[in-house]
Design a protein around this motif. Structure first.
Motif, short mmCIF file in Angstrom:
data_model
loop_
_atom_site.label_atom_id
_atom_site.label_comp_id
_atom_site.label_asym_id
_atom_site.label_seq_id
_atom_site.Cartn_x
_atom_site.Cartn_y
_atom_site.Cartn_z
N VAL A 202 -39.77 92.59 -55.84
CA VAL A 202 -40.52 91.51 -56.49
C VAL A 202 -39.89 91.23 -57.86
N PRO A 203 -40.20 90.08 -58.47
CA PRO A 203 -39.61 89.75 -59.76
C PRO A 203 -39.73 90.88 -60.77
N ALA A 204 -38.64 91.11 -61.48
CA ALA A 204 -38.54 92.27 -62.36
C ALA A 204 -39.07 91.95 -63.75
N THR B 41 -21.22 98.02 -56.94
CA THR B 41 -21.27 99.45 -57.25
C THR B 41 -21.70 99.70 -58.69
N ALA B 42 -21.63 98.68 -59.54
CA ALA B 42 -22.13 98.77 -60.91
C ALA B 42 -22.64 97.38 -61.26
N VAL B 43 -23.96 97.23 -61.40
CA VAL B 43 -24.54 95.90 -61.49
C VAL B 43 -25.71 95.89 -62.46
N ALA B 44 -25.91 94.74 -63.10
CA ALA B 44 -27.05 94.52 -63.99
C ALA B 44 -27.96 93.47 -63.36
N CYS B 45 -29.24 93.77 -63.30
CA CYS B 45 -30.25 92.86 -62.77
C CYS B 45 -31.24 92.54 -63.89
N GLY B 46 -31.41 91.26 -64.19
CA GLY B 46 -32.25 90.87 -65.29
C GLY B 46 -33.62 90.38 -64.86
N LEU B 47 -34.37 89.86 -65.83
CA LEU B 47 -35.67 89.28 -65.55
C LEU B 47 -35.49 88.03 -64.71
N ARG B 48 -36.41 87.82 -63.79
CA ARG B 48 -36.32 86.65 -62.92
C ARG B 48 -37.72 86.31 -62.42
N ARG C 293 -45.60 84.94 -66.44
CA ARG C 293 -45.81 84.89 -64.98
C ARG C 293 -45.43 86.20 -64.33
N VAL C 294 -44.29 86.75 -64.73
CA VAL C 294 -43.82 88.01 -64.16
C VAL C 294 -44.77 89.15 -64.53
N ILE C 295 -45.19 89.19 -65.79
CA ILE C 295 -46.10 90.25 -66.24
C ILE C 295 -47.40 90.22 -65.46
N ARG C 296 -47.96 89.03 -65.26
CA ARG C 296 -49.23 88.93 -64.52
C ARG C 296 -49.05 89.37 -63.07
N LEU C 297 -47.95 88.96 -62.45
CA LEU C 297 -47.73 89.32 -61.05
C LEU C 297 -47.60 90.83 -60.89
N ARG C 298 -46.81 91.45 -61.73
CA ARG C 298 -46.62 92.89 -61.63
C ARG C 298 -47.89 93.64 -61.99
N ASN C 299 -48.67 93.10 -62.92
CA ASN C 299 -49.94 93.72 -63.26
C ASN C 299 -50.90 93.66 -62.07
N ALA C 300 -50.88 92.55 -61.35
CA ALA C 300 -51.73 92.43 -60.17
C ALA C 300 -51.37 93.48 -59.13
N THR D 198 -41.90 85.12 -54.58
CA THR D 198 -41.24 86.10 -53.71
C THR D 198 -40.76 85.51 -52.39
N GLY D 199 -41.33 84.39 -51.97
CA GLY D 199 -40.96 83.80 -50.70
C GLY D 199 -41.70 84.36 -49.51
N THR D 200 -42.66 85.27 -49.75
CA THR D 200 -43.47 85.83 -48.68
C THR D 200 -44.91 85.93 -49.15
N THR D 201 -45.81 86.28 -48.25
CA THR D 201 -47.22 86.40 -48.62
C THR D 201 -47.50 87.80 -49.14
N LEU D 202 -48.54 87.90 -49.93
CA LEU D 202 -48.94 89.20 -50.46
C LEU D 202 -49.29 90.16 -49.34
N GLY D 203 -49.97 89.66 -48.31
CA GLY D 203 -50.35 90.52 -47.20
C GLY D 203 -49.15 91.09 -46.47
N ARG D 204 -48.15 90.26 -46.20
CA ARG D 204 -46.95 90.75 -45.52
C ARG D 204 -46.19 91.76 -46.39
N TYR D 205 -46.13 91.49 -47.67
CA TYR D 205 -45.44 92.41 -48.58
C TYR D 205 -46.13 93.77 -48.58
N LEU D 206 -47.44 93.78 -48.71
CA LEU D 206 -48.18 95.04 -48.76
C LEU D 206 -48.06 95.79 -47.44
N ALA D 207 -48.07 95.06 -46.33
CA ALA D 207 -47.92 95.73 -45.03
C ALA D 207 -46.54 96.35 -44.89
#
Length: 271
Positions: A45-47, A75-82, A218-225, A258-267
């Protein structure tokens, strides 16, 4: 993408705190190893932080979860906020370390490279710190065990942070206030409290955080949820507690980001 659960493969992980001199910017270290197994692909999910992934064995394939672009090996990568999900896949055995850090700390670590570049997708670490990325991987691969690898990280990150430009104090303050409010703070009020106009705050956030303050919220709220949901908060109370208007608002945001539903992700994740 298909978010069905990955096949279970034997693995282990070790978490550690960085040296005190690196905090609060560098948040944590994690050493990991996954044994040989069938290809495993999952949705991240968004970081809400920047991650550095440095592999000492194998490779990770990263890309957009909707199939709009290829999965690229790293093999060596940086992933930022999205504000969108990330597809992660590995083939065979993988091992390495992950460094999690605040975006404003990453801005210094990368020598002032605008973090908006990471908002478009993961980048090879060599594009950000040059040949030092390969040298760091070699030192990590030669270290004997997790504690030695974490010590290598302490020394290397301290050197990079000493050489890089400091973040703007108003950016750091606004970032912390956004988190303290669980993403609910008024953006105009944040700008006023740090002494900037809203457009200046947005511009500096894109540079030193990678997203606008609204995108970060938006990201903070989603991850908090997700955190509250995994903590057992009933669904009827979840949306309001996480700062959403109602359950349908939360569902729309999750699908949009995320491109998917919350239910599918949790399952898929067994949450």
């Amino acid at each position: 993408m298909d978010v069905s659960a990955c096949p279970r493969t034997p693995g282990e992980s070790v978490d550690a705190e960085p040296d005190g001199a690196l905090r609060p910017g560098v948040l944590r270290y994690r050493g990991f190893r996954r044994a040989q197994g069938p290809p495993c692909r999952h949705l991240e999910v968004p970081a809400g932080a920047v991650s550095l992934l440095l592999l000492t064995e194998g490779e990770l394939l990263l890309g957009p979860p909707d199939g709009s672009g290829p999965l690229v090996p790293h093999t060596a990568v940086a992933c930022g906020l999205r504000t969108s999900g990330l597809a992660v896949q590995h083939r065979g055995a993988v091992a390495g370390v992950e460094v999690t850090l605040t975006p404003w700390c990453a801005y210094t670590l990368f020598g002032g490279v605008p973090l908006g570049r990471l908002g478009r997708g993961p980048l090879d670490l060599a594009e950000l710190i040059g040949p030092r990325a390969a040298a760091l991987r070699e030192r990590l691969a030669g270290a004997s065990g997790p504690a030695a690898r974490f010590a290598v990280l302490d020394r290397t990150l301290a050197q990079l942070l000493t050489a890089g430009p400091p973040p703007a104090p108003p950016v750091v303050r606004a970032w912390r206030d956004l988190h303290a409010s669980a993403g609910g703070a008024s953006i105009p009020r944040l700008a006023h409290e740090v002494g900037w106009c809203q457009s200046q705050l947005e511009r500096r956030f894109r540079e030193q955080v990678g997203l606008t303050p609204k995108g970060c919220a938006r990201v903070i709220r989603l991850r908090n949820a997700l955190r509250l949901l995994r903590g057992g908060l009933p669904g009827a109370e979840l949306a309001a507690a996480a700062g959403f208007h109602d359950q349908s608002h939360l569902s729309r945001e999750f699908k949009s980001m995320t491109g998917t539903t919350l239910g599918r992700y949790l399952a898929a994740t067994g949450s």
